[in-house]
Design a protein around this motif. Structure first.
Motif, PDB file in Angstrom:
ATOM      1  N   PHE A  96     -12.349   8.702 -20.555  1.00  0.00           N
ATOM      2  CA  PHE A  96     -12.203   9.654 -19.466  1.00  0.00           C
ATOM      3  C   PHE A  96     -10.889   9.385 -18.736  1.00  0.00           C
ATOM      4  O   PHE A  96     -10.506   8.232 -18.547  1.00  0.00           O
ATOM      5  CB  PHE A  96     -13.356   9.531 -18.458  1.00  0.00           C
ATOM      6  N   TRP A  97     -10.231  10.456 -18.305  1.00  0.00           N
ATOM      7  CA  TRP A  97      -9.028  10.323 -17.485  1.00  0.00           C
ATOM      8  C   TRP A  97      -9.106  11.319 -16.338  1.00  0.00           C
ATOM      9  O   TRP A  97      -9.567  12.457 -16.517  1.00  0.00           O
ATOM     10  CB  TRP A  97      -7.765  10.598 -18.301  1.00  0.00           C
ATOM     11  N   SER A  98      -8.692  10.883 -15.138  1.00  0.00           N
ATOM     12  CA  SER A  98      -8.576  11.803 -14.011  1.00  0.00           C
ATOM     13  C   SER A  98      -7.224  11.589 -13.342  1.00  0.00           C
ATOM     14  O   SER A  98      -6.622  10.512 -13.460  1.00  0.00           O
ATOM     15  CB  SER A  98      -9.706  11.589 -12.999  1.00  0.00           C
ATOM     16  N   ASN A  99      -6.764  12.610 -12.630  1.00  0.00           N
ATOM     17  CA  ASN A  99      -5.408  12.561 -12.091  1.00  0.00           C
ATOM     18  C   ASN A  99      -5.275  11.680 -10.855  1.00  0.00           C
ATOM     19  O   ASN A  99      -4.162  11.364 -10.434  1.00  0.00           O
ATOM     20  CB  ASN A  99      -4.932  13.976 -11.731  1.00  0.00           C
ATOM     21  N   ASP A 100      -6.404  11.294 -10.255  1.00  0.00           N
ATOM     22  CA  ASP A 100      -6.306  10.434  -9.078  1.00  0.00           C
ATOM     23  C   ASP A 100      -7.264   9.261  -9.187  1.00  0.00           C
ATOM     24  O   ASP A 100      -8.166   9.252 -10.018  1.00  0.00           O
ATOM     25  CB  ASP A 100      -6.574  11.223  -7.791  1.00  0.00           C
ATOM     26  N   LEU A 101      -7.032   8.252  -8.348  1.00  0.00           N
ATOM     27  CA  LEU A 101      -7.891   7.077  -8.337  1.00  0.00           C
ATOM     28  C   LEU A 101      -9.206   7.424  -7.652  1.00  0.00           C
ATOM     29  O   LEU A 101      -9.236   8.159  -6.657  1.00  0.00           O
ATOM     30  CB  LEU A 101      -7.214   5.923  -7.608  1.00  0.00           C
ATOM     31  N   HIS A 156     -16.262  19.375  -9.794  1.00  0.00           N
ATOM     32  CA  HIS A 156     -15.219  18.904  -8.888  1.00  0.00           C
ATOM     33  C   HIS A 156     -14.519  20.093  -8.247  1.00  0.00           C
ATOM     34  O   HIS A 156     -14.384  21.151  -8.872  1.00  0.00           O
ATOM     35  CB  HIS A 156     -14.186  18.058  -9.636  1.00  0.00           C
ATOM     36  N   LEU A 157     -14.041  19.902  -7.032  1.00  0.00           N
ATOM     37  CA  LEU A 157     -13.269  20.945  -6.363  1.00  0.00           C
ATOM     38  C   LEU A 157     -11.794  20.887  -6.739  1.00  0.00           C
ATOM     39  O   LEU A 157     -11.130  21.921  -6.791  1.00  0.00           O
ATOM     40  CB  LEU A 157     -13.402  20.831  -4.841  1.00  0.00           C
ATOM     41  N   ALA A 158     -11.260  19.700  -6.968  1.00  0.00           N
ATOM     42  CA  ALA A 158      -9.817  19.587  -7.212  1.00  0.00           C
ATOM     43  C   ALA A 158      -9.451  18.625  -8.342  1.00  0.00           C
ATOM     44  O   ALA A 158      -8.368  18.717  -8.915  1.00  0.00           O
ATOM     45  CB  ALA A 158      -9.104  19.157  -5.926  1.00  0.00           C
ATOM     46  N   LYS A 159     -10.326  17.696  -8.678  1.00  0.00           N
ATOM     47  CA  LYS A 159     -10.002  16.650  -9.648  1.00  0.00           C
ATOM     48  C   LYS A 159      -9.713  17.239 -11.033  1.00  0.00           C
ATOM     49  O   LYS A 159     -10.465  18.062 -11.549  1.00  0.00           O
ATOM     50  CB  LYS A 159     -11.168  15.667  -9.743  1.00  0.00           C
ATOM     51  N   VAL A 160      -8.611  16.801 -11.645  1.00  0.00           N
ATOM     52  CA  VAL A 160      -8.306  17.134 -13.036  1.00  0.00           C
ATOM     53  C   VAL A 160      -8.918  16.034 -13.896  1.00  0.00           C
ATOM     54  O   VAL A 160      -8.582  14.862 -13.755  1.00  0.00           O
ATOM     55  CB  VAL A 160      -6.788  17.213 -13.284  1.00  0.00           C
ATOM     56  N   GLU A 161      -9.818  16.406 -14.797  1.00  0.00           N
ATOM     57  CA  GLU A 161     -10.566  15.413 -15.564  1.00  0.00           C
ATOM     58  C   GLU A 161     -10.539  15.754 -17.047  1.00  0.00           C
ATOM     59  O   GLU A 161     -10.719  16.908 -17.428  1.00  0.00           O
ATOM     60  CB  GLU A 161     -12.013  15.345 -15.067  1.00  0.00           C
ATOM     61  N   MET A 220     -11.901  19.410 -18.071  1.00  0.00           N
ATOM     62  CA  MET A 220     -12.931  20.064 -17.264  1.00  0.00           C
ATOM     63  C   MET A 220     -12.281  20.982 -16.224  1.00  0.00           C
ATOM     64  O   MET A 220     -11.482  20.523 -15.401  1.00  0.00           O
ATOM     65  CB  MET A 220     -13.781  19.017 -16.534  1.00  0.00           C
ATOM     66  N   PRO A 221     -12.599  22.263 -16.241  1.00  0.00           N
ATOM     67  CA  PRO A 221     -12.053  23.152 -15.203  1.00  0.00           C
ATOM     68  C   PRO A 221     -12.659  22.811 -13.846  1.00  0.00           C
ATOM     69  O   PRO A 221     -13.832  22.427 -13.757  1.00  0.00           O
ATOM     70  CB  PRO A 221     -12.506  24.550 -15.650  1.00  0.00           C
ATOM     71  N   PHE A 235      -0.588  20.405  -3.291  1.00  0.00           N
ATOM     72  CA  PHE A 235      -0.298  21.772  -3.699  1.00  0.00           C
ATOM     73  C   PHE A 235      -0.135  21.871  -5.212  1.00  0.00           C
ATOM     74  O   PHE A 235      -0.648  22.800  -5.845  1.00  0.00           O
ATOM     75  CB  PHE A 235       0.958  22.280  -2.997  1.00  0.00           C
ATOM     76  N   ASP A 236       0.580  20.921  -5.814  1.00  0.00           N
ATOM     77  CA  ASP A 236       0.781  20.934  -7.261  1.00  0.00           C
ATOM     78  C   ASP A 236      -0.549  20.888  -8.005  1.00  0.00           C
ATOM     79  O   ASP A 236      -0.749  21.603  -8.992  1.00  0.00           O
ATOM     80  CB  ASP A 236       1.641  19.745  -7.694  1.00  0.00           C
ATOM     81  N   VAL A 237      -1.455  20.026  -7.549  1.00  0.00           N
ATOM     82  CA  VAL A 237      -2.761  19.899  -8.200  1.00  0.00           C
ATOM     83  C   VAL A 237      -3.510  21.228  -8.147  1.00  0.00           C
ATOM     84  O   VAL A 237      -4.061  21.694  -9.147  1.00  0.00           O
ATOM     85  CB  VAL A 237      -3.599  18.782  -7.544  1.00  0.00           C
ATOM     86  N   ARG A 238      -3.513  21.846  -6.984  1.00  0.00           N
ATOM     87  CA  ARG A 238      -4.259  23.096  -6.840  1.00  0.00           C
ATOM     88  C   ARG A 238      -3.594  24.246  -7.581  1.00  0.00           C
ATOM     89  O   ARG A 238      -4.280  25.124  -8.107  1.00  0.00           O
ATOM     90  CB  ARG A 238      -4.438  23.414  -5.354  1.00  0.00           C
ATOM     91  N   LEU A 239      -2.279  24.241  -7.646  1.00  0.00           N
ATOM     92  CA  LEU A 239      -1.589  25.282  -8.414  1.00  0.00           C
ATOM     93  C   LEU A 239      -1.859  25.103  -9.908  1.00  0.00           C
ATOM     94  O   LEU A 239      -2.086  26.083 -10.629  1.00  0.00           O
ATOM     95  CB  LEU A 239      -0.090  25.229  -8.134  1.00  0.00           C
ATOM     96  N   PHE A 240      -1.846  23.854 -10.374  1.00  0.00           N
ATOM     97  CA  PHE A 240      -2.143  23.578 -11.779  1.00  0.00           C
ATOM     98  C   PHE A 240      -3.569  23.974 -12.124  1.00  0.00           C
ATOM     99  O   PHE A 240      -3.832  24.587 -13.166  1.00  0.00           O
ATOM    100  CB  PHE A 240      -1.917  22.093 -12.063  1.00  0.00           C
ATOM    101  N   ASN A 241      -4.520  23.664 -11.240  1.00  0.00           N
ATOM    102  CA  ASN A 241      -5.907  24.052 -11.482  1.00  0.00           C
ATOM    103  C   ASN A 241      -6.070  25.569 -11.475  1.00  0.00           C
ATOM    104  O   ASN A 241      -6.910  26.114 -12.200  1.00  0.00           O
ATOM    105  CB  ASN A 241      -6.824  23.415 -10.439  1.00  0.00           C
TER     106      ASN A 241
END
Length: 361
Positions: free
Chosen positions: A342-347, A281-286, A322-323, A223-229
């Motif tokens: 490059f950095w992303s919020n998940d592995l 991406h649908l959800a990844k914060v990059e 990247m949005p 939920f936090d990831v999707r709210l942040f996006n």
């Protein structure tokens, strides 16, 4: 005409999310039914004749009580007329209903009336009818003061203001992509989350405060990831300069600072003239950070035409985030090798990479 998928309300908030998700699933491009086609039974019948799935999203959310109630029933009545005019009725008709249906409000009564009308029409025709009652939806590119209180709060914060809470209450929340999965029939899960309006305002304020300095807030769960996006979608994509710390030994730049989390960091080299990316991406914060060389980063919102282009250099380090649901790429436009962090919020998960091919232009 036979189509796999037909959508009403395709250009609205939920309709866009349905189209994006359908794209990631490799479904054929849906036929879009606009309001003028809905009002013309013969033309509508041509669009939906023999379709596998018709998803009815078009509705009336704002207006006077009579306009809202009658408007939703009338749209369903128009669809029903088109269904009856089909030589081969669609296999399945899906209605984007609301958990407010039948609650005594004009909107709830309108939704309940629309569902009853479509249920009776499809029963008579022999089509399957799927009634999907949806809670409060949120997600990327929601319309402030219209789609949800979250979209309104995000817009206020993006403009530098402070959300105002009047009449706090608990909301049942569902991300629009999850709602799209229910409408497309690709998922039966309803990952609904409950939050009060005050809790939403406080969390979004924390996100905005931390992100203004190019730092990443704590993203503890889905939920936090999707709210942040969702919040990020109300900010215009742009490079954000980083502070360079220099002394006799050399230079230091803090590229990623994450509150309460880690993620994955990797580095790439790119030879001149080569482009990386071409996906969304649908959800990844990059995050992209060029640390050496010259690059052009291009972004385009999925199903839209405008392309944003940014020139970035390792001589003046900047982050470009990247949005979600925007196709993006990075091209080495210099004469030497390009090095990018490059950095992303998940592995990275090879079984679920959340990466969908899409050329920017």
């Amino acid at each position: 005409m036979t189509a796999a998928l037909v959508l009403t309300g395709a250009n609205g908030f939920l309709g866009w999310h349905v189209r994006v998700l359908a794209r990631t699933l490799g479904l054929p491009e849906p036929i879009i039914v606009d309001r003028s086609t809905l009002a013309a039974p013969a033309r509508l019948a041509q669009s939906i004749d023999g379709a596998d799935r018709v998803i009815h999203i078009a509705g009336v959310n704002r207006g006077g009580p009579e306009e809202v109630e009658a408007g939703n029933v009338n749209l369903a009545r128009q669809l029903a007329a088109g269904l009856r005019a089909c030589g081969t009725p669609p296999k399945t008709v899906v209605f984007a209903n609301s958990i407010q249906a039948g609650n005594g409000t004009p909107y709830g009564n309108g939704k309940a009336g629309a569902a009853a009308l479509l249920a009776e029409t499809t029963r008579w025709l022999g089509s399957d009818f799927v009634d999907v009652p949806l809670p409060n939806l949120f997600g990327e590119h929601g319309r402030p003061h219209y789609n949800s209180v979250i979209a309104t709060f995000c817009r206020v914060l993006a403009d530098g203001g402070t959300p105002q809470v009047s009449g706090d209450r608990e909301l049942a929340l569902l991300h629009a992509t999850d709602a799209a999965g229910l409408l497309l029939g690709t998922t039966e899960q309803r990952p609904t989350v409950r939050r009060t309006v005050r809790q939403l305002a406080d969390q979004l304020e924390r996100f905005a405060s931390i992100y203004r300095s190019a730092e990443i807030p704590e993203l503890a769960d889905r939920f936090d990831v999707r709210l942040f996006n969702t919040y990020r979608s109300h900010l215009a994509p742009a490079p954000v300069g980083l502070t360079r710390h220099a002394d006799a030994r050399g230079n230091l730049v803090e590229a990623v600072k994450v509150h309460g989390g880690g993620g994955q960091t990797f580095c790439s080299s790119t030879v001149p003239g080569v482009t990386r990316g071409q996906h969304f991406h649908l959800a990844k914060v990059e995050r992209f950070v060029v640390v050496r060389g010259e690059a052009e980063i291009c972004l385009r919102r999925v199903l839209h035409d405008e392309v944003l282009r940014f020139r970035v250099s390792g001589d003046e380090p900047a982050v470009v985030d990247m949005p979600t649901m925007w196709a993006h790429n990075i091209t080495n436009v210099g004469s030497g090798e390009l090095t990018t962090l490059f950095w992303s919020n998940d592995l990275f998960d090879p079984a679920n990479p959340d990466t969908y091919p899409e050329a920017v232009s």
